[in-house]
Design a protein around this motif. Sequence first.
Motif, PDB file in Angstrom:
ATOM      1  N   GLU A  87     -19.862  -0.841  14.178  1.00  0.00           N
ATOM      2  CA  GLU A  87     -20.530  -2.129  14.354  1.00  0.00           C
ATOM      3  C   GLU A  87     -19.591  -3.145  14.994  1.00  0.00           C
ATOM      4  O   GLU A  87     -20.008  -3.970  15.810  1.00  0.00           O
ATOM      5  CB  GLU A  87     -21.044  -2.637  13.006  1.00  0.00           C
ATOM      6  N   MET A  88     -18.317  -3.082  14.643  1.00  0.00           N
ATOM      7  CA  MET A  88     -17.332  -3.968  15.251  1.00  0.00           C
ATOM      8  C   MET A  88     -17.239  -3.705  16.755  1.00  0.00           C
ATOM      9  O   MET A  88     -17.233  -4.636  17.569  1.00  0.00           O
ATOM     10  CB  MET A  88     -15.964  -3.766  14.587  1.00  0.00           C
ATOM     11  N   TYR A  89     -17.205  -2.435  17.114  1.00  0.00           N
ATOM     12  CA  TYR A  89     -17.122  -2.080  18.527  1.00  0.00           C
ATOM     13  C   TYR A  89     -18.401  -2.483  19.252  1.00  0.00           C
ATOM     14  O   TYR A  89     -18.373  -2.999  20.370  1.00  0.00           O
ATOM     15  CB  TYR A  89     -16.887  -0.574  18.677  1.00  0.00           C
ATOM     16  N   SER A 110       0.844  -1.194   0.000  1.00  0.00           N
ATOM     17  CA  SER A 110       0.000   0.000   0.000  1.00  0.00           C
ATOM     18  C   SER A 110       0.878   1.242   0.000  1.00  0.00           C
ATOM     19  O   SER A 110       2.006   1.229   0.487  1.00  0.00           O
ATOM     20  CB  SER A 110      -0.918   0.018   1.230  1.00  0.00           C
ATOM     21  N   THR A 111       0.336   2.338  -0.544  1.00  0.00           N
ATOM     22  CA  THR A 111       1.057   3.608  -0.553  1.00  0.00           C
ATOM     23  C   THR A 111       0.589   4.530   0.558  1.00  0.00           C
ATOM     24  O   THR A 111       1.270   5.498   0.897  1.00  0.00           O
ATOM     25  CB  THR A 111       0.872   4.330  -1.897  1.00  0.00           C
ATOM     26  N   LEU A 112      -0.590   4.239   1.117  1.00  0.00           N
ATOM     27  CA  LEU A 112      -1.128   4.998   2.245  1.00  0.00           C
ATOM     28  C   LEU A 112      -1.548   4.025   3.339  1.00  0.00           C
ATOM     29  O   LEU A 112      -1.777   2.845   3.072  1.00  0.00           O
ATOM     30  CB  LEU A 112      -2.340   5.830   1.817  1.00  0.00           C
ATOM     31  N   SER A 113      -1.674   4.515   4.539  1.00  0.00           N
ATOM     32  CA  SER A 113      -2.171   3.684   5.637  1.00  0.00           C
ATOM     33  C   SER A 113      -3.588   4.119   5.996  1.00  0.00           C
ATOM     34  O   SER A 113      -4.089   5.150   5.537  1.00  0.00           O
ATOM     35  CB  SER A 113      -1.251   3.793   6.858  1.00  0.00           C
ATOM     36  N   ILE A 114      -4.241   3.323   6.852  1.00  0.00           N
ATOM     37  CA  ILE A 114      -5.585   3.610   7.329  1.00  0.00           C
ATOM     38  C   ILE A 114      -5.705   3.082   8.748  1.00  0.00           C
ATOM     39  O   ILE A 114      -5.071   2.075   9.096  1.00  0.00           O
ATOM     40  CB  ILE A 114      -6.650   2.978   6.400  1.00  0.00           C
ATOM     41  N   TYR A 115      -6.495   3.739   9.569  1.00  0.00           N
ATOM     42  CA  TYR A 115      -6.675   3.300  10.957  1.00  0.00           C
ATOM     43  C   TYR A 115      -7.459   1.995  11.002  1.00  0.00           C
ATOM     44  O   TYR A 115      -8.494   1.839  10.352  1.00  0.00           O
ATOM     45  CB  TYR A 115      -7.424   4.363  11.766  1.00  0.00           C
ATOM     46  N   PHE A 116      -6.949   1.052  11.793  1.00  0.00           N
ATOM     47  CA  PHE A 116      -7.679  -0.191  12.060  1.00  0.00           C
ATOM     48  C   PHE A 116      -7.195  -0.728  13.395  1.00  0.00           C
ATOM     49  O   PHE A 116      -5.992  -0.903  13.597  1.00  0.00           O
ATOM     50  CB  PHE A 116      -7.429  -1.232  10.961  1.00  0.00           C
ATOM     51  N   PRO A 117      -8.113  -0.977  14.345  1.00  0.00           N
ATOM     52  CA  PRO A 117      -7.688  -1.433  15.682  1.00  0.00           C
ATOM     53  C   PRO A 117      -7.053  -2.808  15.605  1.00  0.00           C
ATOM     54  O   PRO A 117      -7.625  -3.725  15.027  1.00  0.00           O
ATOM     55  CB  PRO A 117      -9.006  -1.466  16.478  1.00  0.00           C
ATOM     56  N   ASN A 118      -5.867  -2.954  16.179  1.00  0.00           N
ATOM     57  CA  ASN A 118      -5.179  -4.243  16.076  1.00  0.00           C
ATOM     58  C   ASN A 118      -5.094  -4.989  17.401  1.00  0.00           C
ATOM     59  O   ASN A 118      -4.627  -6.104  17.449  1.00  0.00           O
ATOM     60  CB  ASN A 118      -3.763  -4.065  15.491  1.00  0.00           C
ATOM     61  N   GLU A 119      -5.525  -4.384  18.475  1.00  0.00           N
ATOM     62  CA  GLU A 119      -5.479  -5.090  19.754  1.00  0.00           C
ATOM     63  C   GLU A 119      -6.716  -4.796  20.593  1.00  0.00           C
ATOM     64  O   GLU A 119      -7.540  -5.665  20.807  1.00  0.00           O
ATOM     65  CB  GLU A 119      -4.215  -4.698  20.541  1.00  0.00           C
ATOM     66  N   TYR A 120      -6.838  -3.563  21.038  1.00  0.00           N
ATOM     67  CA  TYR A 120      -7.860  -3.246  22.026  1.00  0.00           C
ATOM     68  C   TYR A 120      -8.887  -2.293  21.428  1.00  0.00           C
ATOM     69  O   TYR A 120      -8.541  -1.221  20.942  1.00  0.00           O
ATOM     70  CB  TYR A 120      -7.211  -2.602  23.248  1.00  0.00           C
ATOM     71  N   LEU A 121     -10.166  -2.684  21.444  1.00  0.00           N
ATOM     72  CA  LEU A 121     -11.226  -1.834  20.924  1.00  0.00           C
ATOM     73  C   LEU A 121     -11.572  -0.773  21.964  1.00  0.00           C
ATOM     74  O   LEU A 121     -11.983  -1.081  23.072  1.00  0.00           O
ATOM     75  CB  LEU A 121     -12.457  -2.673  20.602  1.00  0.00           C
ATOM     76  N   SER A 122     -11.382   0.480  21.597  1.00  0.00           N
ATOM     77  CA  SER A 122     -11.555   1.581  22.533  1.00  0.00           C
ATOM     78  C   SER A 122     -12.586   2.562  21.993  1.00  0.00           C
ATOM     79  O   SER A 122     -12.439   3.093  20.892  1.00  0.00           O
ATOM     80  CB  SER A 122     -10.218   2.295  22.748  1.00  0.00           C
ATOM     81  N   TYR A 123     -13.643   2.799  22.777  1.00  0.00           N
ATOM     82  CA  TYR A 123     -14.661   3.758  22.359  1.00  0.00           C
ATOM     83  C   TYR A 123     -14.109   5.182  22.346  1.00  0.00           C
ATOM     84  O   TYR A 123     -14.565   6.028  21.584  1.00  0.00           O
ATOM     85  CB  TYR A 123     -15.880   3.660  23.273  1.00  0.00           C
ATOM     86  N   GLU A 124     -13.122   5.450  23.183  1.00  0.00           N
ATOM     87  CA  GLU A 124     -12.497   6.777  23.170  1.00  0.00           C
ATOM     88  C   GLU A 124     -11.827   7.028  21.818  1.00  0.00           C
ATOM     89  O   GLU A 124     -11.993   8.092  21.216  1.00  0.00           O
ATOM     90  CB  GLU A 124     -11.467   6.894  24.296  1.00  0.00           C
ATOM     91  N   LYS A 125     -11.089   6.023  21.326  1.00  0.00           N
ATOM     92  CA  LYS A 125     -10.451   6.171  20.018  1.00  0.00           C
ATOM     93  C   LYS A 125     -11.493   6.257  18.907  1.00  0.00           C
ATOM     94  O   LYS A 125     -11.325   6.995  17.933  1.00  0.00           O
ATOM     95  CB  LYS A 125      -9.491   5.011  19.763  1.00  0.00           C
TER      96      LYS A 125
END
Length: 497
Positions: A396-398, A362-377
């Motif tokens: 929906e994942m959260y 990929s040439t760009l990145s995107i946010y994706f939770p990799n460990e802990y699902l946080s409603y604050e984030k």
Amino acid sequence: MKNTKKKVTVIIAAAVLVTAGAAVITPLVPKRTTKRIVGTEIRDDYKPLEEKKEYSVLVYMNGSSLENEQEQLASEDIEEMKSVTDGDENYHLVVEQGGSSVWEKQSRFSIQSSGFRHFEEMAPRNMGDKSTLADFLNYGIMSYPAEKYLLIMWNHGNGPVEGFGSDGLYQGDCLELWEIREGFEMSEMKKHSFELVGFDACLMGTVETAYMMPDNVKYIAASPEVEPGEGWNYKWLDILNQEKTGETIGREIGLRYAESIKGEEIPLSLSVVNVSKLKRKCREWNKILEKKEWNRDELTELLIRGSAMQGYQSDVMGLKESELVGCEEMMKELCGEKGEAKQLLDGISVNYGNEAAASKNSTLSIYFPNEYLSYEKLSIYENCGFINGYFKMLKEMYDELGEGGITYEEQRVKAEGETIVTSVPAEAVENILWVVQTAVYVNNGQSYIISTDTDVIIEKMEISVQKCLSIIWRSREKFSRRLKRKLSKLMRRVMWM
């Protein structure tokens, strides 16, 4: 379906490489705060200080921990910019610097070959406040009129959730993406053409960063990877005296950066993005994602697959994974795009990097939770303004998996020969989704991940790893020889933005 949280077992070979003598580095990025410290007056009555030129380059320089008593990385870049000027430039070069404890006052000035002009000092202002950014934009646009403008954001960076910058005088306050966007909207920026907005900072080369740009910004230049403390090579300023557009300026920034990082062994790169084309592509993805319905099993599997995607590092010294994965890889997964992932943004995003970065898909990145699902984030991410279809999937994942989502259980196992074996309780086996082995180099309390592997055998409630460990053992002697010559030198020399 019973609401039993799944877990991922992480086996750590804690004694694979334990060697004394390597340099110990402590993180140099100040802890950020969520407290907003505001107060800068946004003026709209600045008078011209110079004649109109074709370009004005506005540099928003937050010195933070990069400008300290040991190293003056901001000052070095200012000197580099000054060395490029020869007195006959077709552009203004304007800087506002602050955010560092070694600078007693905030200052503004233009850089010319003879030195600084129109030098102005003021009381320190919070560089993590959108009004400080807005006022600087008004100052630069009104005081140094031009046909076109460039904006360079200089400091630490940590993606769409953690944001840009870390003011060392204001509790590490940063600019989140929504604050940057509002800073732009509160200023005179919207009335003028900005050929390029650049981030001389780590991890700001995200699809969210590009998507939140106002329509009058044509290109962005930013790194999806970390950056060395030296940052960009500012010899690219030379191109402003020639025929140029946002595209050619971005290409020159990318080429100069790629030249300066050529010998580095970790992935380093910079992407130049056509903002209007990217927004059109994102709207296409949004139409697909808006129609999708997700169930709990699909979201659980997606979280696992996303965690296995190529990541981008947030802390090179500790080699901790950031919550950033490849944008093209993720959208290929979600939207069923055909072809190679890296081709999804052909003609939209061009990546300039070293050999180690060439393998990234990929040439760009995107946010994706990799460990802990946080409603604050999640709430911070919602405000960054990226496409609703992607945010809806995350929400929906959260909602389905709950705060915490998939849990990670760590087991530390000493390496014996070429095989690591550990046991897990029988009742836990049905809840294991994935097992990963991690080889760690430990020194004086500091841990450095040097390899991971998912080639794991699960049999009779015993988990064993062979492939990765044998590779590590074969390279152990080679790795040890490099500790002083390569690894230690790298850690002593480089502070990461």
